[in-house]
Scaffold this motif. Sequence first.
Motif, PDB file in Angstrom:
ATOM      1  N   ALA A 270      36.140 -19.873  40.260  1.00 31.78           N
ATOM      2  CA  ALA A 270      37.047 -19.809  41.405  1.00 31.78           C
ATOM      3  C   ALA A 270      37.874 -21.084  41.534  1.00 31.78           C
ATOM      4  N   ALA A 271      37.225 -22.234  41.354  1.00 30.82           N
ATOM      5  CA  ALA A 271      37.948 -23.501  41.446  1.00 30.82           C
ATOM      6  C   ALA A 271      38.997 -23.607  40.349  1.00 30.82           C
ATOM      7  N   MET A 272      38.662 -23.134  39.138  1.00 31.62           N
ATOM      8  CA  MET A 272      39.632 -23.177  38.046  1.00 31.62           C
ATOM      9  C   MET A 272      40.808 -22.245  38.308  1.00 31.62           C
ATOM     10  N   ALA A 273      40.552 -21.106  38.942  1.00 28.82           N
ATOM     11  CA  ALA A 273      41.640 -20.195  39.285  1.00 28.82           C
ATOM     12  C   ALA A 273      42.562 -20.826  40.329  1.00 28.82           C
ATOM     13  N   VAL A 274      41.950 -21.498  41.315  1.00 26.80           N
ATOM     14  CA  VAL A 274      42.769 -22.185  42.322  1.00 26.80           C
ATOM     15  C   VAL A 274      43.597 -23.283  41.663  1.00 26.80           C
ATOM     16  N   LEU A 275      42.954 -24.092  40.814  1.00 24.20           N
ATOM     17  CA  LEU A 275      43.665 -25.184  40.150  1.00 24.20           C
ATOM     18  C   LEU A 275      44.819 -24.646  39.317  1.00 24.20           C
ATOM     19  N   ASP A 276      44.574 -23.596  38.548  1.00 21.14           N
ATOM     20  CA  ASP A 276      45.621 -23.079  37.678  1.00 21.14           C
ATOM     21  C   ASP A 276      46.781 -22.505  38.484  1.00 21.14           C
ATOM     22  N   THR A 277      46.479 -21.925  39.644  1.00 17.95           N
ATOM     23  CA  THR A 277      47.533 -21.386  40.497  1.00 17.95           C
ATOM     24  C   THR A 277      48.360 -22.503  41.125  1.00 17.95           C
ATOM     25  N   VAL A 278      47.683 -23.537  41.625  1.00 21.50           N
ATOM     26  CA  VAL A 278      48.385 -24.690  42.200  1.00 21.50           C
ATOM     27  C   VAL A 278      49.217 -25.384  41.128  1.00 21.50           C
ATOM     28  N   PHE A 279      48.626 -25.525  39.956  1.00 21.84           N
ATOM     29  CA  PHE A 279      49.300 -26.147  38.812  1.00 21.84           C
ATOM     30  C   PHE A 279      50.575 -25.385  38.449  1.00 21.84           C
ATOM     31  N   ALA A 280      50.481 -24.076  38.298  1.00 20.53           N
ATOM     32  CA  ALA A 280      51.647 -23.259  37.951  1.00 20.53           C
ATOM     33  C   ALA A 280      52.738 -23.362  39.002  1.00 20.53           C
ATOM     34  N   GLY A 281      52.324 -23.503  40.261  1.00 19.71           N
ATOM     35  CA  GLY A 281      53.312 -23.573  41.334  1.00 19.71           C
ATOM     36  C   GLY A 281      54.310 -24.696  41.161  1.00 19.71           C
ATOM     37  N   ARG A 282      53.898 -25.782  40.537  1.00 15.69           N
ATOM     38  CA  ARG A 282      54.819 -26.904  40.355  1.00 15.69           C
ATOM     39  C   ARG A 282      55.915 -26.563  39.342  1.00 15.69           C
ATOM     40  N   TYR A 283      55.557 -25.875  38.275  1.00 13.71           N
ATOM     41  CA  TYR A 283      56.576 -25.427  37.321  1.00 13.71           C
ATOM     42  C   TYR A 283      57.491 -24.385  37.963  1.00 13.71           C
ATOM     43  N   LEU A 284      56.905 -23.444  38.698  1.00 15.43           N
ATOM     44  CA  LEU A 284      57.703 -22.392  39.316  1.00 15.43           C
ATOM     45  C   LEU A 284      58.676 -22.964  40.338  1.00 15.43           C
ATOM     46  N   ARG A 285      58.276 -24.005  41.043  1.00  8.21           N
ATOM     47  CA  ARG A 285      59.197 -24.635  41.991  1.00  8.21           C
ATOM     48  C   ARG A 285      60.346 -25.338  41.276  1.00  8.21           C
TER      49      ARG A 285
END
Length: 262
Positions: free
Chosen positions: A58-73
């Motif tokens: 779960a923590a890795m899924a949260v991290l990967d989602t937060v991480f991707a958000g920076r590229y998407l922004r």
Amino acid sequence: MSTRSTAAAAHGLDAVVRRLRAIGAGLPPADGVAVFNRMYLTVTETVRARLAGFADPAAMAVLDTVFAGRYLRAVDAVAARRCPPACWRPLFELRAHPDVHPVQFALAGMNAHIQHDLPLAVVDTCRRLGREPERLAGDYRRINDLLAGVETAVREQLMPGPDVLERFEPLTHRLGAWSVDTARDAAWGSVRVLWELRGRPSAAAAYGSALDGAVGMLGRALLLPLGLGTAAAGPFPGAGSGPAAAGEGAQAQLECSGLPSA
């Protein structure tokens, strides 16, 4: 985290995959952002498929989602004709340059995302989950092998064959010095600094700004046009909103950077 929390976190990762696919559908394969986006989609799909192998899925899924958000922004900023972070500007500025090889685009995107976005994402995730970075360190290291495998595949698929390799020697020499392991080690060092500075917002902001600029300078070096002629982008297409978007995005970034347009 509970099974329900893990499912909810994985759902966020599903949304990231859908967004990356949508971005990729709008760009021609040779676009530099498209090359990185396709590679990043592969990484994200692989992480999603292997979540159960992490100590804290779960923590890795949260991290990967937060991480991707920076590229998407960064993608959204360019679409809105705003400046993305300095670490991303070289890729967006040079995305249509005919003398930048596809593998340069892929590694420049990885450089921006890993050395700048990743440490900020780790710190944001730790704050969100209420835990110290060291609790994520084991899974952080586990993902290195996954990323290294994707990087190797990208190099093999995008680099020219041995019959023309001598002509591409300047490219192989420049890119040979960059690796996922080195980048992620540097990123973890930045995590530790940013975590220590979490109670000093001004100092943390200054460090983040310096990191952004330094990573952007390295990205520009990775993307130095070599006059080799553009090879086919291979199996890594993907990111923006159509063929015209590449040129318009590049022009917008030239304007925001103050560099002269072609």
